[in-house]
Design an enzyme around this catalytic site. Structure first.
Site, PDB file in Angstrom:
ATOM      1  CB  VAL A  61      -0.952  -0.015   1.223  1.00 50.45           C
ATOM      2  CG1 VAL A  61      -0.202   0.310   2.510  1.00 50.45           C
ATOM      3  CG2 VAL A  61      -2.119   0.950   1.038  1.00 50.45           C
ATOM      4  CE1 TYR A  62       3.415   1.545   4.447  1.00 50.45           C
ATOM      5  CE2 TYR A  62       5.703   0.933   4.191  1.00 50.45           C
ATOM      6  CZ  TYR A  62       4.598   1.089   4.987  1.00 50.45           C
ATOM      7  OH  TYR A  62       4.674   0.785   6.333  1.00 50.45           O
ATOM      8  CB  SER A  63       3.963   5.229  -3.024  1.00 46.09           C
ATOM      9  OG  SER A  63       4.297   6.188  -2.045  1.00 46.09           O
TER      10      SER A  63
END
Length: 344
Positions: A61-63
């Site tokens: 989900v990071y970027s």
């Protein structure tokens, strides 16, 4: 670098690990964390490896997966020198199966993560949050299958409540599935809730703590002071609403003590805050982040020395809060305390 066993597993991890949330940053949250590209990331990885920091933590989900992609490029050609930890389970889209930890989602998410990271296995796969819609047996049997297939080496959880983690461990034991060996948790001088239930559970069940946001969502940098506005470059201007709540007066009281210990030791406020965490029970590794080389080298200075017992006691006292029920009797009343002495 000090290396510690990750929970009851045979995997040894560095006392400090690197959080790649700043890699490829985009959007209101991750863009404020940092926008490190592949070239910059490779330099940060170089510095980490020189210091013995071999564990790198990220999440799908990071970027929108960009963090995994940049990390994969940064470690290209030296996969055998590093440990990769990634997380999945939070929403990555609007589709009906773009969130959660169903068998379908987990298998697909692992394949996507392997592709973005440029590897054929993940050292530590953690569920980013508990999914109450999916039977625990389905989750754990899927993870166990991924371990058996060699795509995942160890499994863990993140941000679970005590009953969620204990139920998962008991289910794994009942069916012989791979057990969670790590729990990635929020823990800092301004956020000690981990100590009430999750720390004793980890000690009892052999689950190592991986600490995220050890500086209290950027509040323990030494730049936030009583009676002064937030520094112009602070990411709290954009991200405070996303992070754990903090009582400002308590924060300032803690910073006052950190300042005094900084004068005594010659160490910075962040280094002292991180070193305090490394003295706590069940903590296997503290995840540090950095937007640039200077920040990284500063945070690496948190190891190689120890606070005195007296200094730890002052930090404990300044950061203490009343435990919630049913835990406060065990801290306040002698009869309870004798039956259940606290770990810290």
């Amino acid at each position: 670098m000090d290396y510690r066993y990750l929970g009851k597993s045979g995997l040894r991890v560095p006392a400090l690990s690197f959080g790649a949330g700043t890699f490829g940053g985009s959007g209101p949250l991750f863009g404020a964390w940092g926008t490190t590209d592949a070239m910059e990331a490779r330099r940060l990885v170089d510095i980490c490896l020189e210091a013995g920091v071999i564990l790198f933590d990220t999440a799908d989900v990071y970027s929108a997966g960009a963090s995994e992609e940049v990390l994969g490029q940064a470690i290209k050609g030296r996969r055998g020198e590093v440990l990769i930890s990634t997380k999945m389970g939070l929403p990555i889209g609007d589709g009906p199966n773009d969130a959660g930890t169903s068998r379908s989602r987990l298998i697909g998410a692992v394949e996507d993560a392997l592709r973005r990271l440029g590897t054929d296995y993940i050292d530590l796969l953690q569920l980013h949050a508990f999914d109450a819609h999916v039977p625990v047996e389905e989750v754990l049997s899927t993870l166990d299958g991924l371990v058996s297939a060699g795509k995942v080496r160890y499994v863990g959880a993140s941000n679970f409540a005590g009953w969620e983690l204990m139920n998962s461990l008991a289910t794994a034991d009942r069916h012989g599935y791979s057990r969670y060996v790590a729990h990635q948790v929020y823990y800092s001088l301004v956020g000690r809730d981990y100590e009430w239930e999750l720390m004793p559970l980890g000690a009892n069940q052999g689950v190592g703590g991986l600490v995220w946001s050890p500086l209290g969502w950027g509040r323990l940098t030494g730049k936030i002071r009583r009676g002064q506005p937030l520094p112009e470059g602070s990411r709290l201007h954009q991200t405070a609403e996303f992070g754990p709540p903090v009582d400002n007066e308590r924060l300032f009281d803690i910073v006052d003590v950190l300042d005094r210990i900084s004068d005594e030791t010659g160490k910075t406020v962040p280094q002292i805050a991180i070193n305090w965490l490394l003295s706590r029970p069940t903590v296997s590794s503290v995840i540090i982040g950095a937007r640039n080389e200077e920040q990284l080298r500063q945070n690496l200075g948190a190891v190689g020395w120890n606070l005195t017992a007296e200094q730890i006691g002052r930090l404990d006292a300044a950061s203490a809060v009343t435990a919630p029920y049913p835990y406060f009797p065990y801290r306040r009343q002698e009869g309870f305390a004798r039956l259940n002495p606290p770990l810290v």
